[in-house]
Motif scaffolding. Structure first.
Motif, PDB file in Angstrom:
ATOM      1  N   LEU A 154       0.822  -1.211   0.000  1.00 51.75           N
ATOM      2  CA  LEU A 154       0.000   0.000   0.000  1.00 51.75           C
ATOM      3  C   LEU A 154       0.856   1.261   0.000  1.00 51.75           C
ATOM      4  N   GLY A 155       1.815   1.330   0.914  1.00 50.91           N
ATOM      5  CA  GLY A 155       2.634   2.532   1.015  1.00 50.91           C
ATOM      6  C   GLY A 155       3.586   2.720  -0.143  1.00 50.91           C
ATOM      7  N   ASN A 156       4.216   1.640  -0.593  1.00 53.45           N
ATOM      8  CA  ASN A 156       5.220   1.753  -1.644  1.00 53.45           C
ATOM      9  C   ASN A 156       4.617   1.921  -3.026  1.00 53.45           C
ATOM     10  N   LEU A 157       3.335   1.689  -3.190  1.00 53.32           N
ATOM     11  CA  LEU A 157       2.657   2.026  -4.447  1.00 53.32           C
ATOM     12  C   LEU A 157       2.103   3.444  -4.406  1.00 53.32           C
ATOM     13  N   ALA A 158       1.531   3.830  -3.284  1.00 52.52           N
ATOM     14  CA  ALA A 158       0.915   5.162  -3.203  1.00 52.52           C
ATOM     15  C   ALA A 158       1.957   6.282  -3.251  1.00 52.52           C
ATOM     16  N   THR A 159       3.143   6.060  -2.696  1.00 54.94           N
ATOM     17  CA  THR A 159       4.144   7.127  -2.644  1.00 54.94           C
ATOM     18  C   THR A 159       4.599   7.578  -4.020  1.00 54.94           C
ATOM     19  N   PRO A 160       5.078   6.696  -4.914  1.00 56.66           N
ATOM     20  CA  PRO A 160       5.472   7.181  -6.244  1.00 56.66           C
ATOM     21  C   PRO A 160       4.303   7.703  -7.060  1.00 56.66           C
ATOM     22  N   LEU A 161       3.103   7.188  -6.825  1.00 56.22           N
ATOM     23  CA  LEU A 161       1.945   7.713  -7.546  1.00 56.22           C
ATOM     24  C   LEU A 161       1.613   9.123  -7.082  1.00 56.22           C
ATOM     25  N   TYR A 162       1.808   9.415  -5.804  1.00 54.85           N
ATOM     26  CA  TYR A 162       1.638  10.788  -5.326  1.00 54.85           C
ATOM     27  C   TYR A 162       2.727  11.699  -5.879  1.00 54.85           C
ATOM     28  N   ASN A 163       3.926  11.147  -6.111  1.00 57.54           N
ATOM     29  CA  ASN A 163       4.955  11.919  -6.794  1.00 57.54           C
ATOM     30  C   ASN A 163       4.525  12.288  -8.204  1.00 57.54           C
ATOM     31  N   THR A 164       3.811  11.384  -8.860  1.00 58.98           N
ATOM     32  CA  THR A 164       3.268  11.683 -10.186  1.00 58.98           C
ATOM     33  C   THR A 164       2.249  12.809 -10.113  1.00 58.98           C
ATOM     34  N   SER A 165       1.396  12.787  -9.106  1.00 52.06           N
ATOM     35  CA  SER A 165       0.422  13.868  -8.934  1.00 52.06           C
ATOM     36  C   SER A 165       1.113  15.196  -8.669  1.00 52.06           C
ATOM     37  N   LEU A 166       2.166  15.181  -7.864  1.00 47.70           N
ATOM     38  CA  LEU A 166       2.905  16.407  -7.573  1.00 47.70           C
ATOM     39  C   LEU A 166       3.562  16.960  -8.831  1.00 47.70           C
ATOM     40  N   LEU A 224      -6.649   4.753  -4.849  1.00 46.22           N
ATOM     41  CA  LEU A 224      -7.423   3.625  -5.378  1.00 46.22           C
ATOM     42  C   LEU A 224      -6.530   2.552  -5.979  1.00 46.22           C
ATOM     43  N   ILE A 225      -5.519   2.945  -6.760  1.00 45.22           N
ATOM     44  CA  ILE A 225      -4.644   1.944  -7.372  1.00 45.22           C
ATOM     45  C   ILE A 225      -3.872   1.175  -6.304  1.00 45.22           C
ATOM     46  N   ALA A 226      -3.271   1.895  -5.355  1.00 42.91           N
ATOM     47  CA  ALA A 226      -2.497   1.224  -4.313  1.00 42.91           C
ATOM     48  C   ALA A 226      -3.377   0.337  -3.448  1.00 42.91           C
ATOM     49  N   LEU A 227      -4.553   0.820  -3.076  1.00 41.40           N
ATOM     50  CA  LEU A 227      -5.445   0.020  -2.226  1.00 41.40           C
ATOM     51  C   LEU A 227      -5.960  -1.209  -2.957  1.00 41.40           C
ATOM     52  N   THR A 228      -6.256  -1.087  -4.244  1.00 43.21           N
ATOM     53  CA  THR A 228      -6.763  -2.227  -5.012  1.00 43.21           C
ATOM     54  C   THR A 228      -5.731  -3.347  -5.101  1.00 43.21           C
ATOM     55  N   ILE A 229      -4.498  -3.000  -5.477  1.00 42.35           N
ATOM     56  CA  ILE A 229      -3.454  -4.017  -5.594  1.00 42.35           C
ATOM     57  C   ILE A 229      -3.149  -4.640  -4.242  1.00 42.35           C
ATOM     58  N   TRP A 262       5.294  -8.258 -11.334  1.00 41.35           N
ATOM     59  CA  TRP A 262       5.430  -7.511 -12.581  1.00 41.35           C
ATOM     60  C   TRP A 262       4.401  -6.388 -12.667  1.00 41.35           C
ATOM     61  N   VAL A 263       3.202  -6.641 -12.150  1.00 43.88           N
ATOM     62  CA  VAL A 263       2.197  -5.562 -12.105  1.00 43.88           C
ATOM     63  C   VAL A 263       2.691  -4.428 -11.214  1.00 43.88           C
ATOM     64  N   HIS A 264       3.259  -4.791 -10.079  1.00 43.15           N
ATOM     65  CA  HIS A 264       3.789  -3.780  -9.163  1.00 43.15           C
ATOM     66  C   HIS A 264       4.854  -2.931  -9.846  1.00 43.15           C
ATOM     67  N   TYR A 265       5.827  -3.574 -10.458  1.00 38.78           N
ATOM     68  CA  TYR A 265       6.909  -2.805 -11.088  1.00 38.78           C
ATOM     69  C   TYR A 265       6.427  -2.046 -12.320  1.00 38.78           C
ATOM     70  N   ALA A 266       5.428  -2.553 -12.992  1.00 41.59           N
ATOM     71  CA  ALA A 266       4.869  -1.804 -14.125  1.00 41.59           C
ATOM     72  C   ALA A 266       4.267  -0.476 -13.660  1.00 41.59           C
ATOM     73  N   ILE A 267       3.585  -0.512 -12.523  1.00 40.17           N
ATOM     74  CA  ILE A 267       3.011   0.724 -11.973  1.00 40.17           C
ATOM     75  C   ILE A 267       4.128   1.677 -11.538  1.00 40.17           C
ATOM     76  N   ILE A 268       5.144   1.146 -10.853  1.00 45.92           N
ATOM     77  CA  ILE A 268       6.239   1.991 -10.373  1.00 45.92           C
ATOM     78  C   ILE A 268       6.979   2.623 -11.541  1.00 45.92           C
ATOM     79  N   TRP A 269       7.341   1.836 -12.527  1.00 50.92           N
ATOM     80  CA  TRP A 269       8.103   2.365 -13.658  1.00 50.92           C
ATOM     81  C   TRP A 269       7.258   3.314 -14.505  1.00 50.92           C
TER      82      TRP A 269
END
Length: 459
Positions: A111-123, A154-159, A201-208
């Motif tokens: 949850l935390g390690n997916l939401a953090t880079p996605l919030y960086n994208t929002s920033l 939503l993305i982080a919580l779903t995964i 692979w889904v996790h790293y696809a989201i991160i990358w």
């Protein structure tokens, strides 16, 4: 006969104590606790600064930073626990958990390690809209802010939730994450985490994807700032000032993106090495354990950077230690929220002390100047008659009034000028307080440029 329920616990404790652990295992178990603590403290500082000192939180930038710090606090806490939630039979140093604690750690880790880079994208998207598209605060808030928060959550919580029914969260090294159990199993031989490879692979696809998105956003900001350099000589002063502030925003955005790169670079290299060679590299794992938990600390440094630069420009003679103290202890605006903060609270304490000393000197000078006229009754002790006393008293009052009139007449223009300067300076400080509340974002349209403010406040 009663069953001794403590027997399994004693057995696992003896088993753990009899194990010999390598220095690499001990290092990978302890390092994340240290770096995770630094990251947690950095994120907590941003959280309390936004919640306490920025109320009401009416800026999009601060709400994004609040979400980013919350997600990183989750990830940092996971790294602080490191091997503790892992079952002892895994062979990890300090492992003392159960399957349930490992599952909980894996859930919050994802949850935390997916939401953090996605919030960086929002920033980064926010910076692109401010700098490149020149969107106003209201336009961003109405049209896109909801997506800037909904997408990471939503993305982080779903995964993270999907990993629970598939039993994906198991020991993956120095913490619990998506992994197969037992280690090295494949297909139906796995009792847990049979589909771990797919979800990884889904996790790293989201991160990358997030890293690529912020890279593209930074390139668009770079092109915009580069165009400012070509137009700067052709524009008026107001436009040039706006361009300069936009450049400062671009630098701040680049530093946040750099924090993301620094956090995920060694993790990415480590995973690529594992996939291509099938082995682990101790050096890469140690670098990953150092830098991966530190994003909250890096964000804290970038967040406080404008405040430190502002304190340095206003107090150039202070030491670095005192400047850091000023940057980490923002002025308390909560007591005067809704009102203009007083000049006493907004003036730095060094300048405030100088002003107090100057005011004392002025009062002493005025008192000494009046009594130096010598028209008081004590100057004529030999005249004690009632008539002379009355005349002398009238004369003293008249002389005092004359002194005030002459003094006021001589300094009328100077007094008006001083009052005008004082009023301007007070207004500037009050305005500077508004800028200071918004300074961390370095937004081009948030208020006057801090360098111009410093020149007005401290010529």
């Amino acid at each position: 006969m009663l069953q001794d329920r403590s027997a399994p616990v004693r057995y696992l404790s003896v088993l753990h104590n009899n194990m010999s652990f390598s220095s690499a295992q001990k290092t990978l178990a302890i390092l994340p606790k240290c770096t995770g603590c630094l990251s947690l403290m950095g994120s907590l500082f941003i959280f309390q600064d936004v919640v306490i000192h920025k109320r009401p939180i009416d800026r999009v930038y601060y709400r994004i930073m609040l979400g980013l710090s919350c997600s990183d606090m989750i990830a940092s806490t996971v790294n602080i626990f490191s091997t503790w939630p892992i079952p002892p039979d895994s062979g990890n140093f300090l492992a003392s958990g159960t399957t349930a604690t490992c599952t909980a750690q894996g859930f919050f880790n994802e949850l935390g390690n997916l939401a953090t880079p996605l919030y960086n994208t929002s920033l980064c998207a926010y910076y692109v809209l401010v700098i490149r598209q020149a969107w106003s605060e209201d336009r961003i808030r109405v049209r896109v802010e909801r997506y800037m928060h909904a997408m990471p959550i939503l993305i982080a919580l779903t995964i993270a939730v999907l990993g629970l029914p598939f039993k994906l969260y198991n020991n993956s090294g120095w913490l619990c994450w998506i992994a197969k159990y037992p280690k090295g199993c494949s297909g139906s031989d796995c009792t847990r985490g049979e589909h771990a490879d797919i979800f990884r692979w889904v996790h790293y696809a989201i991160i990358w994807s997030a890293i690529i998105s912020v890279t593209v956003g930074m390139y668009l900001i770079y092109l915009k700032v580069k165009s400012f350099d070509r137009r700067e000589a052709q524009e008026n002063n107001d436009e040039v000032a706006r361009m300069e502030r936009s450049k400062k925003v671009a630098i701040q955005s680049a530093l946040f993106v750099g924090a993301l790169y620094l956090t995920w670079s060694f993790t990415t290299v480590t995973r690529i090495y594992q996939v291509t060679t099938g082995n682990n590299n101790t050096t890469l794992l140690v670098l990953m354990a150092i830098f991966f938990p530190l994003q909250g600390f890096f964000n804290f440094l970038v967040y406080c950077r404008p405040r430190y630069l502002r304190c340095k420009s206003r107090n150039p003679n202070l030491s670095t230690r005192k400047l850091l103290w000023l940057a980490l202890h923002p002025e308390d605006h909560t007591k005067s929220r809704g009102q203009a903060a007083t000049r006493e609270r907004q003036t730095p304490y060094v300048e405030r002390e100088e002003n107090n000393q100057r005011a004392d000197r002025n009062r002493r000078s005025i008192t000494a100047s009046y009594y130096s006229v010598g028209n008081n009754f004590a100057k004529y002790p030999h005249n004690t008659g009632d008539d002379y006393t009355a005349i002398n008293t009238v004369k003293a009052v008249a002389d005092e009034n004359d002194y005030k009139t002459v003094r006021d007449g001589k300094s009328d223009n100077a007094s008006d000028t001083a009052n005008a300067k004082e009023e301007t300076k007070t207004n500037a400080v009050t305005e500077g307080s508004k800028v200071e509340l918004d300074e961390n974002s370095d937004e081009p349209d948030a208020g006057p440029d801090p360098d111009e403010e410093d020149q007005r406040l401290h010529p």
